[in-house]
Scaffold this motif. Structure first.
Motif, PDB file in Angstrom:
ATOM      1  N   UNK A 174       1.769  10.394   7.583  1.00 21.54           N
ATOM      2  CA  UNK A 174       0.779  10.719   6.559  1.00 21.54           C
ATOM      3  C   UNK A 174       0.079   9.466   6.023  1.00 21.54           C
ATOM      4  N   UNK A 175       0.828   8.385   5.884  1.00 22.95           N
ATOM      5  CA  UNK A 175       0.273   7.152   5.321  1.00 22.95           C
ATOM      6  C   UNK A 175      -0.248   6.205   6.392  1.00 22.95           C
ATOM      7  N   UNK A 176      -0.023   6.557   7.639  1.00 25.45           N
ATOM      8  CA  UNK A 176      -0.471   5.751   8.777  1.00 25.45           C
ATOM      9  C   UNK A 176       0.109   4.338   8.724  1.00 25.45           C
ATOM     10  N   UNK A 177       1.426   4.283   8.508  1.00 25.15           N
ATOM     11  CA  UNK A 177       2.144   3.010   8.544  1.00 25.15           C
ATOM     12  C   UNK A 177       3.392   3.192   9.396  1.00 25.15           C
ATOM     13  N   UNK A 178       3.945   2.094   9.873  1.00 24.44           N
ATOM     14  CA  UNK A 178       5.174   2.163  10.649  1.00 24.44           C
ATOM     15  C   UNK A 178       6.364   2.321   9.711  1.00 24.44           C
ATOM     16  N   UNK A 193       0.839  -1.206   0.000  1.00 27.44           N
ATOM     17  CA  UNK A 193       0.000   0.000   0.000  1.00 27.44           C
ATOM     18  C   UNK A 193       0.868   1.247   0.000  1.00 27.44           C
ATOM     19  N   UNK A 194       1.893   1.253   0.862  1.00 32.24           N
ATOM     20  CA  UNK A 194       2.801   2.407   0.930  1.00 32.24           C
ATOM     21  C   UNK A 194       3.499   2.617  -0.405  1.00 32.24           C
ATOM     22  N   UNK A 195       3.919   1.528  -1.022  1.00 37.44           N
ATOM     23  CA  UNK A 195       4.592   1.616  -2.322  1.00 37.44           C
ATOM     24  C   UNK A 195       3.686   2.281  -3.362  1.00 37.44           C
ATOM     25  N   UNK A 196       2.447   1.817  -3.463  1.00 34.51           N
ATOM     26  CA  UNK A 196       1.527   2.349  -4.467  1.00 34.51           C
ATOM     27  C   UNK A 196       1.238   3.829  -4.223  1.00 34.51           C
ATOM     28  N   UNK A 197       1.033   4.205  -2.950  1.00 40.61           N
ATOM     29  CA  UNK A 197       0.711   5.598  -2.638  1.00 40.61           C
ATOM     30  C   UNK A 197       1.891   6.525  -2.909  1.00 40.61           C
ATOM     31  N   UNK A 198       3.083   6.108  -2.502  1.00 38.68           N
ATOM     32  CA  UNK A 198       4.251   6.960  -2.720  1.00 38.68           C
ATOM     33  C   UNK A 198       4.579   7.046  -4.204  1.00 38.68           C
TER      34      UNK A 198
END
Length: 226
Positions: free
Chosen positions: A41-45, A13-18
């Motif tokens: 911002x992405x609500x991930x660790x 998810x982080x990869x796709x958003x960034x």
């Protein structure tokens, strides 16, 4: 062990958003990327975020600097951009030929749908029309790559398109219409299951796309004096 799949999902998810932010220039080329800020911002660790950034680094969309963390990669130079199109010209006509032998009516309908969305949008050089054009351009080329049946080639082309689409700041009115006409001709060849014509029309499209982009980049540099 139970946490591993969840971390993989978060990293994806982080990869796709960034990646989307980089290509959309929401993260400007060359700018520093703060891991803690992005994580919030992405609500991930930070751990899955670092995995995502490492993947983007491998694709050349971000760079890791010693003692300075990650930064968005700068735009490709004119020579690099030209070489990118050289690679596309080697790969995509061959993929279009393979796709022509494998295309079914449902596939044609999906590709035609992306063209219809482009045609319905205004071609006025605005950000809204630019986003529609670039989203559907990527979908059209990816759809053909998927029909080609080679997953490695499809992934490779996806990475190349990401770099090409970073040049969206040079989008000009009229580009979408010219691209649409060329895409329609490729789709016609696919529908006729004519591999040679599909390859030839893809080659023509890429050459003209390179000329349009090079012209827009050159005009911008002349205007700004860069």
């Amino acid at each position: 062990m139970a946490t591993r799949p969840q971390r993989q999902v978060l990293a994806e998810v982080a990869y796709e958003l960034i990646r989307r932010r980089l290509v959309d220039h929401e993260i400007p080329p060359g700018s520093r990327m703060n891991i803690n800020t992005l994580a919030a911002e992405l609500d991930v660790s930070p751990t899955p975020l670092r995995e995502a950034l490492a993947r983007l680094e491998a694709e050349g969309l971000v760079v890791k600097r010693s003692l300075a963390g990650y930064a968005a990669a700068p735009l490709l130079g004119p020579r690099d951009l030209d070489e990118l199109f050289d690679v596309r010209l080697l790969l995509e006509p061959a993929i279009a030929a393979r796709a022509a032998d494998r295309t079914a009516p449902g596939d044609l309908a999906r590709l035609a749908g992306t063209l219809a969305e482009t045609e319905a949008a205004k071609d006025d050089g605005s950000r809204e029309s630019m986003l529609v054009y670039l989203r559907n351009d990527a979908a059209f080329h990816d759809g053909i790559a998927a029909l080609g049946g080679n997953a490695l080639l499809r992934t490779t082309l996806c990475r190349l398109h990401a770099h090409a689409h970073q040049y969206r700041l040079f989008f000009r009115a009229g580009m979408a219409r010219a691209t649409l006409v060329e895409h329609e001709r490729i789709l016609q060849a696919l529908g006729e299951r004519d591999a040679d014509t599909a390859a030839a029309r893809m080659r023509t499209h890429l050459r003209r796309a390179r000329e349009r982009l090079a012209g827009a980049v050159g005009d911008d540099h002349a205007r700004t004096g860069t």
